[in-house]
Design an enzyme around this catalytic site. Structure first.
Site, PDB file in Angstrom:
ATOM      1  N   ASP A  22      -9.023  -5.989   6.288  1.00 20.52           N
ATOM      2  CA  ASP A  22      -9.362  -6.787   5.114  1.00 20.52           C
ATOM      3  C   ASP A  22     -10.154  -8.035   5.502  1.00 20.52           C
ATOM      4  O   ASP A  22     -11.049  -8.463   4.763  1.00 20.52           O
ATOM      5  CB  ASP A  22      -8.088  -7.185   4.363  1.00 20.52           C
ATOM      6  CG  ASP A  22      -7.551  -6.063   3.500  1.00 20.52           C
ATOM      7  OD1 ASP A  22      -8.340  -5.174   3.121  1.00 20.52           O
ATOM      8  OD2 ASP A  22      -6.350  -6.063   3.209  1.00 20.52           O
ATOM      9  N   GLU A  43      -6.627 -12.812   5.511  1.00 20.87           N
ATOM     10  CA  GLU A  43      -7.436 -11.596   5.421  1.00 20.87           C
ATOM     11  C   GLU A  43      -8.595 -11.725   4.442  1.00 20.87           C
ATOM     12  O   GLU A  43      -8.978 -10.741   3.789  1.00 20.87           O
ATOM     13  CB  GLU A  43      -6.547 -10.389   5.056  1.00 20.87           C
ATOM     14  CG  GLU A  43      -5.560 -10.638   3.941  1.00 20.87           C
ATOM     15  CD  GLU A  43      -4.586  -9.485   3.744  1.00 20.87           C
ATOM     16  OE1 GLU A  43      -4.737  -8.435   4.389  1.00 20.87           O
ATOM     17  OE2 GLU A  43      -3.676  -9.649   2.918  1.00 20.87           O
ATOM     18  N   HIS A  99       0.847  -1.198   0.000  1.00 22.27           N
ATOM     19  CA  HIS A  99       0.000   0.000   0.000  1.00 22.27           C
ATOM     20  C   HIS A  99       0.882   1.247   0.000  1.00 22.27           C
ATOM     21  O   HIS A  99       1.343   1.686   1.050  1.00 22.27           O
ATOM     22  CB  HIS A  99      -0.906   0.013   1.232  1.00 22.27           C
ATOM     23  CG  HIS A  99      -1.864  -1.135   1.293  1.00 22.27           C
ATOM     24  ND1 HIS A  99      -2.859  -1.336   0.374  1.00 22.27           N
ATOM     25  CD2 HIS A  99      -1.958  -2.173   2.167  1.00 22.27           C
ATOM     26  CE1 HIS A  99      -3.541  -2.423   0.671  1.00 22.27           C
ATOM     27  NE2 HIS A  99      -3.007  -2.952   1.761  1.00 22.27           N
TER      28      HIS A  99
END
Length: 272
Positions: A178, A152, A47
């Site tokens: 997530d 996740e 990310h």
């Protein structure tokens, strides 16, 4: 630090608290994390803009400073799964491990033969670039490597027993937001079904001699969803949230102080 089916110990390891970096990839960031008292840092390449170059610089600084640096890649098929280890990371964190097949692929790429098929690297930064016989290099590198599978999604939760049982996987780490999202409970980390999923994952890790860690929990849930379930690794926050949340809290306090102060009125016509 590595887990194997024959070497797992029942001794409780020390708990580690980590700080993730999504934007700050300079070597100094690792020293900031160490100075604040964190036990390790995560360079998050999933990310944000950070890549293998920043990971290498951060890992080198961490090696010199005695601060472990973990590399979070983009998924099981990332070209960087084993590369972060070649560049000095002491652990690779792999998101989106949704099946035992994913876990086996990751382990195969991160472990040297006969446990896997990781390519033999040149001299490694984690070993001070020493020129070592291949057998010694691989043995020492394996000793200092941790492979972390992130759970996740609903699919990963269903397959968690097989993932935890995969030889070469050292730890299950929950991606909290997530996972909640994958269960159809976006943003509802305190929902009973999410807590039940955490319990299921923690129990699977314990049954198979795997470590257990959490990432992305708000402070008020760290006890119930992490510590109470035996999490040995907790990524407390990332530097973005730390600055935004800490900065906002500081400004709120300062503005409250400002509101309490009544400025003195100057006499009419007086010069400033």
């Amino acid at each position: 630090m590595n887990r194997s089916k024959t070497e797992h110990s029942t001794n409780t390891p020390p708990r580690l608290w980590g700080l993730a970096f999504c934007l700050l990839g300079r070597a100094e960031a690792i020293l900031l994390a160490r100075g604040a008292g964190f036990d390790f840092a995560v360079i998050d390449m999933e990310h944000g803009p950070l890549g293998i170059g920043e990971l290498g610089q951060a890992a080198a600084a961490g090696i010199a400073a005695g601060m472990p640096v973990w590399g979070r890649v983009t998924g099981p098929h990332s070209d960087d799964v084993a590369r972060v280890l070649d560049c000095g990371a002491s652990a690779v964190v792999v998101p989106h491990v949704d099946s035992a097949q994913d876990a086996a692929q990751v382990a195969r790429r991160c472990r040297f033969a006969p446990r896997g098929a990781r390519a033999l690297p040149g001299p490694l930064p984690a070993l001070d670039y020493a020129l070592l016989p291949a057998s010694e290099l691989t043995e020492r590198a394996e000793r200092g490597t941790r492979v972390v599978a992130m759970i996740e999604s609903a699919a990963a939760l269903e397959a968690v027993e097989g993932i935890a049982a995969t030889e070469g996987i050292d730890m299950l780490m929950i991606g909290s937001n997530d996972l909640a999202d994958g269960l159809g409970l976006r943003g509802q980390l305190d929902h009973p079904r999410v807590r039940e999923a955490f319990e299921t994952i923690a129990a699977a890790a314990q049954r198979h001699g795997c470590g257990f860690g959490v990432m992305g929990l708000p402070p008020q849930l760290v006890q119930s969803h992490g510590l109470a379930l035996g999490a040995e690794v907790i990524v407390a926050t990332n530097e973005t949230n730390l600055v935004i949340e800490g900065g906002a809290a500081l400004l709120e306090r300062l503005r409250a102080t400002e509101a309490e102060v009544t400025p003195a009125r100057r006499p009419s016509g007086s010069r400033p």
